[in-house]
Enzyme design. Sequence first.
Site, short mmCIF file in Angstrom:
data_model
loop_
_atom_site.label_atom_id
_atom_site.label_comp_id
_atom_site.label_asym_id
_atom_site.label_seq_id
_atom_site.Cartn_x
_atom_site.Cartn_y
_atom_site.Cartn_z
N GLN A 80 0.82 -1.21 0.00
CA GLN A 80 0.00 0.00 0.00
C GLN A 80 0.85 1.26 0.00
OE1 GLN A 80 -2.91 -0.04 3.08
NE2 GLN A 80 -3.79 1.93 2.57
N CYS A 86 -6.75 0.19 1.40
CA CYS A 86 -6.27 -1.13 1.81
C CYS A 86 -7.23 -2.23 1.36
CB CYS A 86 -6.04 -1.19 3.31
SG CYS A 86 -7.51 -0.89 4.30
N HIS A 257 -8.07 -1.61 8.56
CA HIS A 257 -7.11 -2.13 7.60
C HIS A 257 -7.63 -3.47 7.07
CE1 HIS A 257 -3.14 -1.82 5.91
NE2 HIS A 257 -2.75 -2.97 6.40
N ASN A 291 -0.59 -8.67 5.37
CA ASN A 291 -0.76 -7.23 5.55
C ASN A 291 -0.31 -6.52 4.28
OD1 ASN A 291 -0.62 -4.52 6.27
ND2 ASN A 291 0.28 -4.91 8.27
N TRP A 293 0.69 -3.71 3.78
CA TRP A 293 1.85 -2.85 3.98
C TRP A 293 3.16 -3.60 3.79
CZ3 TRP A 293 0.18 -0.07 9.16
CH2 TRP A 293 -0.84 0.84 8.86
#
Length: 643
Positions: A80, A86, A257, A291, A293
């Site tokens: 991201q 997200c 998220h 995740n 990220w």
Amino acid sequence: MNILPCFGSMKKYKNQDYVKLKKESKAKGNLFIDLEFPPDDRSLFYSQGKLADVVWKRPKQITDNPKLFVEGASAGDVTQGRLGNCWFVAASSCLSANKDVWDRVIPDWQDQEWDDNDTDKYQGIFHFRFWRYGEWIDIVIDDMLPTINNELVFIHSQSKNEFWSALLEKAYAKLFGCYEALDGGELGEALEDFTGGVSEQVDLKGLDLANKPEERADLFERMKKQMDRKSLMAASIPAESSEEMEASTDIGLVKGHAYGITAVKNIHLEGSSGLFNFFRREKIPMVRLRNPWGEKEWKGAFSDGSAEWNKISKDDRQKIGLTFEDDGEFWMQMEDFCRYFVKAAICCVVNTSIFAFSKTWHEGLAHSKWVKPNRAGGCLNHKDTFLNNPQFTFEITDKEDEPMFQLTQKSTRGSGGSRNMTVGFSIIKVEENRRYRMHDMSQQEMVTSSAFRDSRAIFLRHKLTKGRYAIVACTFDPGNECDFLLRMYTSSANNFKPLIYEKPQKNWWHCCGGSIQLVTRVKVMRAEGLERQERTGADPYCVISCEGEKVTTKVVDDTTCPEWNSSAIFYRKTALKKPLKIQIWNSNVLRDTYMGKHVFTSVDECRDKISAVGLVQRGKQGDKVASGQLYVQITQTKKVMSL
């Protein structure tokens, strides 16, 4: 395996033809620039610009060796950026793990890949495909991407020279008008747009699945089955305030998220040695998540490097591809997954091809709209207007089925963000021969209603028995207008169709046939004391006959006291001449046997109330009394549009 519809009816977004535009750019000797989605602030924001120092660059200006894919697609390719999308990033992470799906979202990607041996092939143009409201859309983009200090602003790969995820995000942003339009969304939206599937939202916390082992096990098996069928999944922990948004919890999970679910497996605990103990090894249901990220992972049991992994054999760890890298990917036990995550989305990739090896679904689909003055009646709270909404019928032809339903409003993103109305739908058991719109809810059996939310799509899965049903799709408040798509999927043919007409239409061959005198609704409730046809009882069903039309109820197995609760409706022109008749038959493999009948020369005896009537059977000397009683309810009216 063909898991998605063919692209024969592909729609070109903005009428842009990828092949034609690529040829034109090559003929001009210029790299393609997409004037429909220009490389400036208009493509970034619908509100006032919020990023300074943005420079739009082509991948070749960012790195010396750009590639669409580096060693294929993986969850690590999707990290991201500076946008609160997200939900889309997690879906892209799921997409990367499913080659069947991304082959279709990123078509002919081999031809789109940079070719070091043929640099003239490169024209700075790409195309992607997304599903929108029942059709696939081909979207053309140039490869100019927003950067700051030579770094991609939004989605990027962990490999600096890999660009499929950044270009995918740009194509999706173009579909909705700009990048900012992707700021905020629901887990299922992008999953559906990648697959054409239907997304089920699971309220893990509301269902208290962490403390309900049986229900949790059912969900795990469903998730495992859907993962095997190439479905896409994600999970999230919604933030309850702006302060909580993207804040890490003590156990390493991030609120506000979305996480992609990349595997669902039973993993064996390592037990004692010996063949007998091998087959008795305990299995732990586990879920692997990522995740977007690319960092910040779960810190609980079975987190990276935790002692619990010592209970899993080295071979099993290798089989599941276990690594202890800070890459955002981690495993959780199903119980912990249900305890700490709040919501999950399971996007079922629906296969309707009869030639596939996986489960084949039968689809019912309708494009419709809520429109004033007479097709926007609001929800059931508004009893006087509820049936003014669009209505649809379908059939369950198996003894029992668990169909999937999805109502999708054709809302918009873009200027002002997402604008959804609160919508939902109700499922109603109707007459077995219902062909015209309902006008009176008191005569019908309400089965269930979906949740009502201001989401783009509302999903429902519900078990139904054999019979005919109606769906009434509605907005929560009357008078709201919007286009929508309604889809349903069953295990067998469902004869799904809209109810358009209020009453039978006059055709030219009816000109001399007279007008409708009466509308008669017959509900066959049950029977008692029928004659045994075999050792275990009988398998009875009813045939309701009126003016040449016959309606058959379901078969009830192994009983002499069946409950049918089936109804039929008849629009009658010769009510005084042709009586209503109900026959009871016993279902047999070779030949059904006749058990008795009742002929209604007058309906006064059981009008508007449940009444017991006797049965007669054919005999050598004429009709004779047969065993049992039939319980029926008949409603009759001269007002054609009152039932």
